[in-house]
Scaffold this motif. Structure first.
Motif, PDB file in Angstrom:
ATOM      1  N   GLY A  59      -7.286   8.769   1.538  1.00  0.00           N
ATOM      2  CA  GLY A  59      -6.194   9.133   0.644  1.00  0.00           C
ATOM      3  C   GLY A  59      -4.938   8.328   0.907  1.00  0.00           C
ATOM      4  N   SER A  60      -4.646   8.091   2.164  1.00  0.00           N
ATOM      5  CA  SER A  60      -3.462   7.306   2.514  1.00  0.00           C
ATOM      6  C   SER A  60      -3.608   5.854   2.072  1.00  0.00           C
ATOM      7  CB  SER A  60      -3.217   7.379   4.026  1.00  0.00           C
ATOM      8  OG  SER A  60      -2.933   8.703   4.429  1.00  0.00           O
ATOM      9  N   VAL A  61      -4.798   5.295   2.238  1.00  0.00           N
ATOM     10  CA  VAL A  61      -5.029   3.920   1.786  1.00  0.00           C
ATOM     11  C   VAL A  61      -4.893   3.829   0.274  1.00  0.00           C
ATOM     12  CG1 VAL A  61      -6.785   2.117   1.574  1.00  0.00           C
ATOM     13  CG2 VAL A  61      -6.474   3.297   3.753  1.00  0.00           C
ATOM     14  N   PHE A  62      -5.432   4.826  -0.425  1.00  0.00           N
ATOM     15  CA  PHE A  62      -5.329   4.826  -1.886  1.00  0.00           C
ATOM     16  C   PHE A  62      -3.867   4.876  -2.336  1.00  0.00           C
ATOM     17  CE2 PHE A  62      -4.751   7.261  -5.796  1.00  0.00           C
ATOM     18  CZ  PHE A  62      -5.494   6.499  -6.691  1.00  0.00           C
ATOM     19  N   SER A  63      -3.074   5.751  -1.684  1.00  0.00           N
ATOM     20  CA  SER A  63      -1.661   5.865  -2.073  1.00  0.00           C
ATOM     21  C   SER A  63      -0.890   4.582  -1.782  1.00  0.00           C
ATOM     22  CB  SER A  63      -1.008   7.042  -1.345  1.00  0.00           C
ATOM     23  OG  SER A  63      -0.951   6.811   0.061  1.00  0.00           O
ATOM     24  N   THR A  64      -1.342   3.838  -0.772  1.00  0.00           N
ATOM     25  CA  THR A  64      -0.681   2.580  -0.425  1.00  0.00           C
ATOM     26  C   THR A  64      -1.043   1.466  -1.395  1.00  0.00           C
ATOM     27  OG1 THR A  64      -0.678   3.186   1.920  1.00  0.00           O
ATOM     28  CG2 THR A  64      -0.376   0.849   1.387  1.00  0.00           C
ATOM     29  N   LEU A  65      -2.304   1.453  -1.850  1.00  0.00           N
ATOM     30  CA  LEU A  65      -2.782   0.366  -2.697  1.00  0.00           C
ATOM     31  C   LEU A  65      -2.589   0.627  -4.189  1.00  0.00           C
ATOM     32  CD1 LEU A  65      -6.122  -0.547  -0.878  1.00  0.00           C
ATOM     33  CD2 LEU A  65      -3.860  -1.568  -0.585  1.00  0.00           C
ATOM     34  N   SER A  66      -2.495   1.899  -4.576  1.00  0.00           N
ATOM     35  CA  SER A  66      -2.376   2.218  -5.997  1.00  0.00           C
ATOM     36  C   SER A  66      -1.003   1.817  -6.531  1.00  0.00           C
ATOM     37  CB  SER A  66      -2.593   3.720  -6.211  1.00  0.00           C
ATOM     38  OG  SER A  66      -2.259   4.093  -7.534  1.00  0.00           O
ATOM     39  N   PRO A  67      -0.951   0.963  -7.552  1.00  0.00           N
ATOM     40  CA  PRO A  67       0.352   0.561  -8.115  1.00  0.00           C
ATOM     41  C   PRO A  67       1.152   1.751  -8.639  1.00  0.00           C
ATOM     42  CG  PRO A  67      -1.396  -0.900  -8.868  1.00  0.00           C
ATOM     43  CD  PRO A  67      -2.067   0.253  -8.183  1.00  0.00           C
ATOM     44  N   ALA A  68       0.476   2.726  -9.271  1.00  0.00           N
ATOM     45  CA  ALA A  68       1.182   3.880  -9.833  1.00  0.00           C
ATOM     46  C   ALA A  68       1.818   4.717  -8.739  1.00  0.00           C
ATOM     47  CB  ALA A  68       0.212   4.729 -10.655  1.00  0.00           C
ATOM     48  N   THR A  69       1.117   4.886  -7.636  1.00  0.00           N
ATOM     49  CA  THR A  69       1.645   5.697  -6.542  1.00  0.00           C
ATOM     50  C   THR A  69       2.766   4.968  -5.818  1.00  0.00           C
ATOM     51  OG1 THR A  69      -0.558   6.664  -6.257  1.00  0.00           O
ATOM     52  CG2 THR A  69       1.022   7.005  -4.484  1.00  0.00           C
ATOM     53  N   ARG A  70       2.612   3.673  -5.616  1.00  0.00           N
ATOM     54  CA  ARG A  70       3.637   2.904  -4.913  1.00  0.00           C
ATOM     55  C   ARG A  70       4.942   2.849  -5.692  1.00  0.00           C
ATOM     56  NH1 ARG A  70       1.550  -2.852  -3.449  1.00  0.00           N
ATOM     57  NH2 ARG A  70       0.583  -2.640  -5.510  1.00  0.00           N
ATOM     58  N   SER A  71       4.840   2.810  -7.011  1.00  0.00           N
ATOM     59  CA  SER A  71       6.047   2.690  -7.828  1.00  0.00           C
ATOM     60  C   SER A  71       6.724   4.028  -8.087  1.00  0.00           C
ATOM     61  CB  SER A  71       5.707   2.037  -9.178  1.00  0.00           C
ATOM     62  OG  SER A  71       4.763   2.844  -9.891  1.00  0.00           O
ATOM     63  N   ALA A  72       6.065   5.133  -7.778  1.00  0.00           N
ATOM     64  CA  ALA A  72       6.640   6.455  -8.037  1.00  0.00           C
ATOM     65  C   ALA A  72       7.541   6.867  -6.878  1.00  0.00           C
ATOM     66  CB  ALA A  72       5.529   7.481  -8.230  1.00  0.00           C
ATOM     67  N   PRO A  73       8.746   7.374  -7.149  1.00  0.00           N
ATOM     68  CA  PRO A  73       9.636   7.846  -6.070  1.00  0.00           C
ATOM     69  C   PRO A  73       8.982   8.996  -5.312  1.00  0.00           C
ATOM     70  CG  PRO A  73      10.817   7.666  -8.150  1.00  0.00           C
ATOM     71  CD  PRO A  73       9.363   7.499  -8.469  1.00  0.00           C
ATOM     72  N   TYR A  74       9.338   9.103  -4.047  1.00  0.00           N
ATOM     73  CA  TYR A  74       8.779  10.177  -3.206  1.00  0.00           C
ATOM     74  C   TYR A  74       9.930  10.957  -2.582  1.00  0.00           C
ATOM     75  CZ  TYR A  74       6.056  12.587   0.376  1.00  0.00           C
ATOM     76  OH  TYR A  74       5.472  13.550   1.158  1.00  0.00           O
ATOM     77  N   SER A  75       9.843  12.284  -2.648  1.00  0.00           N
ATOM     78  CA  SER A  75      10.880  13.156  -2.092  1.00  0.00           C
ATOM     79  C   SER A  75      10.422  13.696  -0.744  1.00  0.00           C
ATOM     80  CB  SER A  75      11.169  14.316  -3.045  1.00  0.00           C
ATOM     81  OG  SER A  75      12.016  15.274  -2.430  1.00  0.00           O
ATOM     82  N   ALA A  76      11.114  13.326   0.318  1.00  0.00           N
ATOM     83  CA  ALA A  76      10.766  13.816   1.650  1.00  0.00           C
ATOM     84  C   ALA A  76      11.042  15.306   1.781  1.00  0.00           C
ATOM     85  CB  ALA A  76      11.544  13.040   2.710  1.00  0.00           C
ATOM     86  N   ALA A  77      12.015  15.800   1.026  1.00  0.00           N
ATOM     87  CA  ALA A  77      12.359  17.216   1.114  1.00  0.00           C
ATOM     88  C   ALA A  77      11.245  18.103   0.566  1.00  0.00           C
ATOM     89  CB  ALA A  77      13.660  17.489   0.356  1.00  0.00           C
ATOM     90  N   SER A  78      10.615  17.682  -0.536  1.00  0.00           N
ATOM     91  CA  SER A  78       9.536  18.475  -1.137  1.00  0.00           C
ATOM     92  C   SER A  78       8.153  17.992  -0.723  1.00  0.00           C
ATOM     93  CB  SER A  78       9.645  18.426  -2.663  1.00  0.00           C
ATOM     94  OG  SER A  78       9.470  17.099  -3.143  1.00  0.00           O
ATOM     95  N   GLN A  79       8.084  16.911   0.074  1.00  0.00           N
ATOM     96  CA  GLN A  79       6.831  16.300   0.516  1.00  0.00           C
ATOM     97  C   GLN A  79       5.923  15.931  -0.651  1.00  0.00           C
ATOM     98  OE1 GLN A  79       6.989  19.763   2.042  1.00  0.00           O
ATOM     99  NE2 GLN A  79       8.403  19.067   3.590  1.00  0.00           N
ATOM    100  N   SER A  80       6.529  15.487  -1.761  1.00  0.00           N
ATOM    101  CA  SER A  80       5.745  15.149  -2.935  1.00  0.00           C
ATOM    102  C   SER A  80       6.542  14.222  -3.844  1.00  0.00           C
ATOM    103  CB  SER A  80       5.362  16.417  -3.709  1.00  0.00           C
ATOM    104  OG  SER A  80       6.525  17.059  -4.212  1.00  0.00           O
ATOM    105  N   HIS A  81       5.892  13.739  -4.894  1.00  0.00           N
ATOM    106  CA  HIS A  81       6.577  12.953  -5.909  1.00  0.00           C
ATOM    107  C   HIS A  81       7.281  13.903  -6.876  1.00  0.00           C
ATOM    108  CE1 HIS A  81       4.517   9.233  -4.693  1.00  0.00           C
ATOM    109  NE2 HIS A  81       3.416   9.972  -4.588  1.00  0.00           N
ATOM    110  N   PRO A  82       8.487  13.589  -7.315  1.00  0.00           N
ATOM    111  CA  PRO A  82       9.144  14.423  -8.331  1.00  0.00           C
ATOM    112  C   PRO A  82       8.245  14.553  -9.558  1.00  0.00           C
ATOM    113  CG  PRO A  82      10.677  12.835  -7.414  1.00  0.00           C
ATOM    114  CD  PRO A  82       9.328  12.471  -6.880  1.00  0.00           C
ATOM    115  N   PRO A  83       8.201  15.738 -10.186  1.00  0.00           N
ATOM    116  CA  PRO A  83       7.275  15.968 -11.308  1.00  0.00           C
ATOM    117  C   PRO A  83       7.360  14.914 -12.404  1.00  0.00           C
ATOM    118  CG  PRO A  83       8.320  18.020 -10.653  1.00  0.00           C
ATOM    119  CD  PRO A  83       9.000  16.935  -9.881  1.00  0.00           C
TER     120      PRO A  83
END
Length: 328
Positions: A59-83
């Motif tokens: 899963g971590s490798v996928f999130s690193t290599l996926s263009p959609a995941t890499r370009s999406a902002p990530y919120s450390a406070a919510s431990q997720s991408h903003p909706p």
């Protein structure tokens, strides 16, 4: 090759009889020259357990290599991408599987285990020792789940760990709310912090999702593994410490009445389905939620509870007399 040890047979080493575990059929005990520690998993168990770190890595490798995941902002406070920037349906915290399955994960674990406990013929008919000990194992795992995520003589261990590593509750709703920051720091759990409009910030947040999904699915796997492994080389191999300190091999006890029955037809299919869906949601969690270290610590905390319930009894006869072992 191993040879069967009868209740009255003598040890080749000193000529003294080797005592068997109380309630454990002598036909399941075999002498063995293998010196592997009883606290270590068999090859099959090791492969099963290896699925979990491999899933987190995948899963971590996928999130690193996926263009959609890499370009999406990530919120450390919510431990997720903003909706609004979520790269996938499964990256939304409000996706149906997260809301009605993961959030209710221990309910589904309990339902699957109860189904297996009631209808699987391997436990015997009625209130058998096997069924009682399986209930004790479930109770022990449930207690660990409760201590880590719900309550541990106050706040659960996850919240205590967050505070211990420097985390605190901070009000982020509006500037006026920040004026009560000193009072907000006294809120000791994530639930009470969110209830007053605050957020956890600053500490290490063990992934509760990873912990739950690994603990619940592995509990089911260890319990129904004897029902789905029929090959001799797969079901044998667990080592136990006997009361005299000798190490022996223990096999799954055969039930002649159900030997020819399809093993996945009674009580196992539902449990297998729940465990499989838990694995899929673990993969989604690894891909879209939490940092790598948060997921890794969730894995370690889950494995520690599983080791105490499913591996410690093999080397400690007194614990084994209470918790037993699946399949014997």
């Amino acid at each position: 090759m191993s040879t069967r040890r009868k209740p009255t047979s003598s040890s080749a080493a000193n000529g003294q009889p080797t005592p068997l575990t109380s309630g454990m059929p002598s036909s399941t005990i075999r002498t063995s020259s293998n010196t592997r520690s009883p606290f270590f998993p068999t090859r099959l168990e090791a492969l099963l357990l290896a699925i979990y770190p491999a899933t987190l890595l995948l899963g971590s490798v996928f999130s690193t290599l996926s263009p959609a995941t890499r370009s999406a902002p990530y919120s450390a406070a919510s431990q997720s991408h903003p909706p609004e920037f979520a790269p996938s349906y499964f990256a939304h915290k409000k996706n149906v599987f997260n809301v009605y399955f993961v959030k209710l994960g221990w309910f589904w674990t309990t339902a699957a285990f109860a189904t297996l406990l009631v209808v699987w013929p391997g436990f015997g008919a009625g209130l058998t020792v096997k069924r009682i000990r399986a209930g004790f194992r479930y109770a022990a795992i449930t207690l660990w789940w409760m201590f880590v995520t719900q309550w541990f003589f106050g706040p659960p261990l996850i919240d205590r760990g967050f505070r211990f590593t420097g985390g605190q509750c901070e009000l982020l709703r509006d500037p006026e709310a920040r004026q009560g920051m000193s009072d907000t720091r006294e809120y000791f759990t994530a639930a009470t912090c969110k209830a007053v409009g605050g957020q956890w910030k600053g500490g290490h947040d063990i992934s509760g999702h990873v912990f739950l999904l690994i603990l619940g699915s592995a509990l089911l796997w260890f319990e129904f593994l004897p029902a789905v492994t029929r090959m001799e080389g797969l079901r044998d191999g667990r080592r136990i410490m006997l009361e005299d300190g000798k190490v022996a091999s223990v096999a799954v006890e055969k039930d002649p009445e159900h030997e020819k029955e399809e093993p996945t037809t009674r009580g196992v299919k539902f449990s297998l389905g729940v465990a499989a869906l838990m694995w899929w949601m673990l993969l989604m969690t690894a891909a879209y939620f939490h940092t790598w270290f948060e997921k890794f610590t969730g894995l370690l905390v889950a494995f520690s509870g599983l080791w105490v319930v499913y591996f410690l009894p093999r080397g400690v006869p007194q614990v084994r007399a209470v918790l037993g072992m699946p399949g014997v």
